[in-house]
Design an enzyme around this catalytic site. Structure first.
Site, PDB file in Angstrom:
ATOM      1  N   MET A  44       0.851  -1.179   0.000  1.00  0.00           N
ATOM      2  CA  MET A  44       0.000   0.000   0.000  1.00  0.00           C
ATOM      3  C   MET A  44       0.895   1.240   0.000  1.00  0.00           C
ATOM      4  SD  MET A  44      -3.073  -1.118  -0.042  1.00  0.00           S
ATOM      5  CE  MET A  44      -4.145   0.234   0.436  1.00  0.00           C
ATOM      6  N   THR A  75      -9.043  -0.892   4.338  1.00  0.00           N
ATOM      7  CA  THR A  75      -8.217  -0.091   5.236  1.00  0.00           C
ATOM      8  C   THR A  75      -8.959   0.381   6.483  1.00  0.00           C
ATOM      9  OG1 THR A  75      -8.822   1.745   3.824  1.00  0.00           O
ATOM     10  CG2 THR A  75      -6.674   0.757   3.462  1.00  0.00           C
ATOM     11  N   GLY A 100      -1.072   4.581   8.803  1.00  0.00           N
ATOM     12  CA  GLY A 100      -1.544   3.648   7.780  1.00  0.00           C
ATOM     13  C   GLY A 100      -1.954   4.440   6.559  1.00  0.00           C
ATOM     14  N   CYS A 101      -2.406   3.737   5.550  1.00  0.00           N
ATOM     15  CA  CYS A 101      -2.865   4.463   4.382  1.00  0.00           C
ATOM     16  C   CYS A 101      -4.267   3.995   4.054  1.00  0.00           C
ATOM     17  CB  CYS A 101      -1.958   4.223   3.196  1.00  0.00           C
ATOM     18  SG  CYS A 101      -0.798   2.897   3.486  1.00  0.00           S
ATOM     19  N   ILE A 102      -4.958   4.811   3.260  1.00  0.00           N
ATOM     20  CA  ILE A 102      -6.336   4.478   2.930  1.00  0.00           C
ATOM     21  C   ILE A 102      -6.358   3.589   1.709  1.00  0.00           C
ATOM     22  CG2 ILE A 102      -8.553   5.404   2.244  1.00  0.00           C
ATOM     23  CD1 ILE A 102      -7.970   7.824   3.848  1.00  0.00           C
TER      24      ILE A 102
END
Lengths: 405, 105
Positions: free
Chosen positions: A153, A194, B103-105
């Site tokens: 990601m 996510t 974190g990432c989306i």
């Protein structure tokens, strides 16, 4: 000057051209390719729902008359000198720069991915070539184990991998070979998505559709000979067909110009969309390092904000418009149904209703036929309204109306 | 948010056990946190990586990604997974007294 005539760059071009005085401002847009691809449509190509023709148009159709269009690669951006060097030998100066150079897949980043099996039984569907090759492969595939794998990601359109396996479940059912196909969804994330609520709901969908979820798998390399993906900590998953989402990175010109992070994304103010390093450089869409989704809907909401802020900057006024991280995604879930999610930096996707004047409401985080129509209708809106910078009946800021907290 | 007595010192933690103030960190704390993460003892190599991460954190307010550590030749990704088995980005940040990586989306 606008670098990149993709979704974000084209929208900005149309908005600014309609607003700026021709006596005071001259707009130049630069892009190396003459064809505009409707990237959300790539998802449908492997399953024969769209063909190549359905997703491509000449970029020129979306440029207003009177703007300076240059088809050329970009050698170097020199933001300290307000200058851009093009591959065609020209050097251009600017007062304000909008970087919209996007993001693309880099299969070469993963050992073994682009070997002799690349585009043979290993495919991506984030490029037109990959989507078309995969379409041909699927047409004649008789079954086996299909692994959908996200290398790392962030990726463009983080829901597309889910849509791919949902559609694959439907497609193999239609072909009468679903009982001969195992589908695995392999992701570095702790779950299907996510964000916690959506992750759980999508996880349930995967289970219901008999798709196995393998979370927290960080792919280190691919062994094409033995048909295995191998994680950095030496776990192995075998496949017959590997559909991979390679590492997504910003354009190499960003790296050459020393403007990006380790993935060539440009450090950008998450609210004003101004580059953190240069006052007269703005960044939009996938080229940013924002913690928002890399998706067309996000670029569209950003365009409204950036338009206001560029005008303020040109008048030497403070940047008042603030982007909230808004994303709105129709997720194709197979069998003529779809799911809708709507969220921003602070609010994760929630269930409920999504009001849309004249058409809606749509159901959030629920499978409905209506959401599928929303998804299919969007291509028309994209070509005819969105790229041309027209107002859509959807707010750039996320609304809580209809959402269940 | 909670506090905890560790190695004779009080530290502030998030619910997931990440320190909220990296200046409260020292090597004694690191050794104890490492054991709790399943790493028996920390080597010089562990500290080399963690010191770099702490320096980056001090400068940028966020821990560097695995990719950045690899790209800047601090530690190859393969080795990082060996040093901090499981989820190296989170684990290394936790033991180094840093907040949870974005974190990432």
């Amino acid at each position: 000057m606008i670098l990149g005539a993709g979704t974000a760059g084209t929208m900005m071009l149309n908005k600014l051209e309609a607003e700026l005085s021709k006596d005071e401002w001259h707009i130049t847009i630069v892009d190396q390719f003459e064809t505009h691809y409707y990237q959300p449509g790539f998802l449908f190509i492997p399953f024969g729902i769209y063909t190549k023709r359905d997703v491509m148009k000449p970029k020129r159709e979306f440029f207003p008359p009177g703007v300076d269009v240059i088809f050329s690669g970009i050698d170097l951006i020199e933001p300290d000198s307000n200058r851009v060097k093009l591959s065609n030998g020209k050097t251009l100066n600017y007062d304000f720069l909008i970087v919209a150079t996007g993001s693309k897949v880099n299969p070469g980043e993963t050992e073994g991915l682009t070997g002799e099996f690349w585009q043979k039984n290993i495919f991506d569907f984030y490029t037109i070539e990959g989507a078309c090759n995969l379409s041909h492969f699927l047409k004649y595939w008789e079954g086996g184990k299909m692994v959908l794998n996200i290398i790392e990601m962030p990726i463009k359109c983080p829901v597309a991998p889910l849509e791919f396996v949902f559609l694959a479940d439907w497609w193999f059912t239609e072909q009468g070979i679903r009982d001969k196909v195992d589908i695995e969804f392999v992701t570095p994330l702790p779950g299907a998505f996510t964000k916690p609520k959506a992750s759980q709901i999508f996880g349930d969908f995967l289970e219901k559709k008999n798709i196995r979820l393998i979370p927290e798998f960080n792919t280190g390399r691919v062994d094409g000979e033995r048909k295995k993906i191998i994680s950095w900590d030496e776990k192995e998953i075998d496949y017959d067909l590997l559909v991979t989402i390679p590492t997504n990175m910003g354009d190499s010109v960003i790296e050459r110009s020393g403007m990006g992070d380790e993935l060539n994304f440009i450090p950008t103010d998450p609210f004003t969309l101004q580059s953190k390093a240069h006052e007269n450089v703005f960044v939009i869409g996938d080229a940013t390092d924002l913690p928002s989704s890399k998706a067309g809907s996000v670029a569209h909401f950003q365009a409204d904000i950036l338009f206001e802020n560029i005008l303020s900057a040109m008048d030497n006024r403070p940047l008042r418009a603030k982007f909230d991280g808004h994303a709105n995604c129709y997720i194709e879930s197979g069998f003529g149904k779809g799911i809708l999610i709507d969220f921003n930096y602070d609010t994760e996707p929630l269930p409920g209703k999504f009001p849309l004047p004249g058409v809606g409401p749509f159901s959030l985080l629920e499978e409905t036929k209506m959401n599928h129509y929303g998804k299919m209708m969007f291509r028309w809106m994209y070509w005819n309204l969105l790229l041309k910078g027209a107002e859509l009946p959807i707010e750039s800021q996320m609304m809580m109306a209809g959402k269940r907290v | 948010m909670s506090t905890r007595e560790i190695a004779g010192q009080t530290i502030d933690l998030t619910d997931e056990g990440f320190m909220t103030d990296y200046t409260q960190w020292n090597k004694e704390i690191a050794e104890i946190l490492a054991k709790e993460e399943g790493i028996e003892s920390l080597t010089d190599r562990h500290y080399e990586v963690m010191e770099f991460m702490r320096k980056e954190y001090e400068e940028n307010g966020t821990a560097p990604s695995i990719r950045k550590l690899n790209k800047l030749n601090v530690v190859p990704t393969k080795e990082l997974y060996q040093l901090f088995p499981g989820g190296p980005a989170k684990k290394a940040a936790k033991i180094a007294g840093l907040t949870k990586p974005q974190g990432c989306i």
